[in-house]
Design a protein around this motif. Structure first.
Motif, PDB file in Angstrom:
ATOM      1  N   HIS A   1       0.814  -1.201   0.000  1.00 50.79           N
ATOM      2  CA  HIS A   1       0.000   0.000   0.000  1.00 50.79           C
ATOM      3  C   HIS A   1       0.853   1.258   0.000  1.00 50.79           C
ATOM      4  O   HIS A   1       0.357   2.336  -0.252  1.00 50.79           O
TER       5      HIS A   1
ATOM      6  N   GLY B   1       2.733   2.887  -5.428  1.00 49.96           N
ATOM      7  CA  GLY B   1       1.663   3.424  -6.253  1.00 49.96           C
ATOM      8  C   GLY B   1       1.248   4.797  -5.778  1.00 49.96           C
ATOM      9  O   GLY B   1       1.574   5.239  -4.677  1.00 49.96           O
ATOM     10  N   GLY B   2       0.470   5.483  -6.622  1.00 47.10           N
ATOM     11  CA  GLY B   2       0.135   6.868  -6.335  1.00 47.10           C
ATOM     12  C   GLY B   2      -1.170   7.074  -5.611  1.00 47.10           C
ATOM     13  O   GLY B   2      -1.502   8.198  -5.254  1.00 47.10           O
ATOM     14  N   VAL B   3      -1.957   5.996  -5.384  1.00 47.64           N
ATOM     15  CA  VAL B   3      -3.263   6.135  -4.738  1.00 47.64           C
ATOM     16  C   VAL B   3      -3.202   5.578  -3.327  1.00 47.64           C
ATOM     17  O   VAL B   3      -2.677   4.496  -3.098  1.00 47.64           O
TER      18      VAL B   3
ATOM     19  N   CYS C   1     -10.039   8.553  -0.825  1.00 48.47           N
ATOM     20  CA  CYS C   1      -9.035   8.057  -1.751  1.00 48.47           C
ATOM     21  C   CYS C   1      -8.327   9.260  -2.383  1.00 48.47           C
ATOM     22  O   CYS C   1      -8.969  10.147  -2.947  1.00 48.47           O
TER      23      CYS C   1
ATOM     24  N   ILE D   1      -4.868  10.654  -4.745  1.00 51.70           N
ATOM     25  CA  ILE D   1      -3.766  10.333  -5.639  1.00 51.70           C
ATOM     26  C   ILE D   1      -2.700  11.412  -5.507  1.00 51.70           C
ATOM     27  O   ILE D   1      -3.006  12.604  -5.452  1.00 51.70           O
TER      28      ILE D   1
ATOM     29  N   GLU E   1      -9.457   2.369  -6.688  1.00 49.09           N
ATOM     30  CA  GLU E   1      -8.552   1.426  -7.352  1.00 49.09           C
ATOM     31  C   GLU E   1      -9.294   0.262  -7.991  1.00 49.09           C
ATOM     32  O   GLU E   1      -9.696   0.342  -9.142  1.00 49.09           O
TER      33      GLU E   1
ATOM     34  N   ARG F   1       1.105  -4.559  -7.351  1.00 48.17           N
ATOM     35  CA  ARG F   1       1.248  -3.396  -6.482  1.00 48.17           C
ATOM     36  C   ARG F   1       2.688  -2.954  -6.292  1.00 48.17           C
ATOM     37  O   ARG F   1       2.951  -1.957  -5.634  1.00 48.17           O
TER      38      ARG F   1
ATOM     39  N   PHE G   1      -0.757   3.711 -10.567  1.00 46.35           N
ATOM     40  CA  PHE G   1      -1.501   2.918  -9.599  1.00 46.35           C
ATOM     41  C   PHE G   1      -2.005   1.647 -10.274  1.00 46.35           C
ATOM     42  O   PHE G   1      -2.704   1.681 -11.272  1.00 46.35           O
TER      43      PHE G   1
END
Length: 210
Positions: A25, A28-30, A37, A39, A63, A100, A160
């Motif tokens: 987690h 990624g950008g989110v 949520c 980004i 996502e 991920r 993401f």
């Protein structure tokens, strides 16, 4: 073979199950921030939401997308300067199953070949960016959002990974297999097999007294 007590087995499995997903987690950008949520695109931030209006109407997704169908991606800008710069959006097929743990260097060379959707750069002075794409197949995909700096000299990218349709069990089967192996290992090393053999041979059965 290593002998694991049930308590140590439990602690080990908790560590293995929680550790990788915490790291996942962080990639990624989110991510979730105050139950929303978000980004991250360089120093920019935007609320990030996905809708499937033909199926779930106003249900908000973050996502992963449950069905291969029309999907609307919405970015609500949290920085005013993002309203003045061009933003582009791309979706590519995750052909190498990076999942991920994907990073920009993994995918940048094959963008044109793996692209399934592309929205050219556009400036949204109202602060809301929309992109709509109808997925025709289930699978793993990677979203890419790109934005220029206010001066135009720098480019920032957020990636993401997400899944469309069905459940991706990921590494969970490995954890289940590992748990079974370690429990079997403990049973063997603690004499469980020997006790079972003695019982089946009758040496551990209570003697009948007439």
């Amino acid at each position: 073979m290593i002998l694991f007590s049930p308590a140590r087995l439990t602690l080990l499995l908790v560590f293995l199950a929680v550790g990788p997903w915490q790291n996942a987690h962080a990639h990624g950008g989110v991510f979730l921030e105050d139950d929303l949520c978000v980004i991250q695109i360089g120093f920019y931030k935007a609320h990030f939401t996905i809708y499937q209006p033909q199926i779930s109407r106003h249900e908000e997704l973050c996502e992963d997308i449950p069905h291969a169908d029309e999907s609307v991606f919405v970015l609500e800008y949290l920085h005013n300067s993002l309203r003045e710069v061009p933003v582009e959006f791309r979706i590519i097929k995750d052909v190498n199953n990076y999942g991920r743990f994907v990073n920009w260097n993994d995918i940048k060379e094959d963008l044109p070949r793996n692209t399934v959707f592309y929205q050219p750069p556009q400036v949204q002075q109202d602060g809301v960016f929309l992109a709509s794409h109808k997925f025709t197949e289930e699978g793993n995909f990677i979203g890419i959002v790109t934005a220029k700096s206010p001066t135009g000299r720098n480019t920032y990218t957020a990636i993401f990974p997400f899944r469309v349709g069905g459940a991706d069990w990921g590494v969970i089967p490995w954890f289940i297999g590992l748990a079974a192996f370690l429990q079997l290992n403990y049973w063997l090393m603690s004499g469980g097999y020997a006790r079972m053999r003695r019982f089946l041979n009758g040496t551990n059965r209570p003697h009948r007294i007439d």
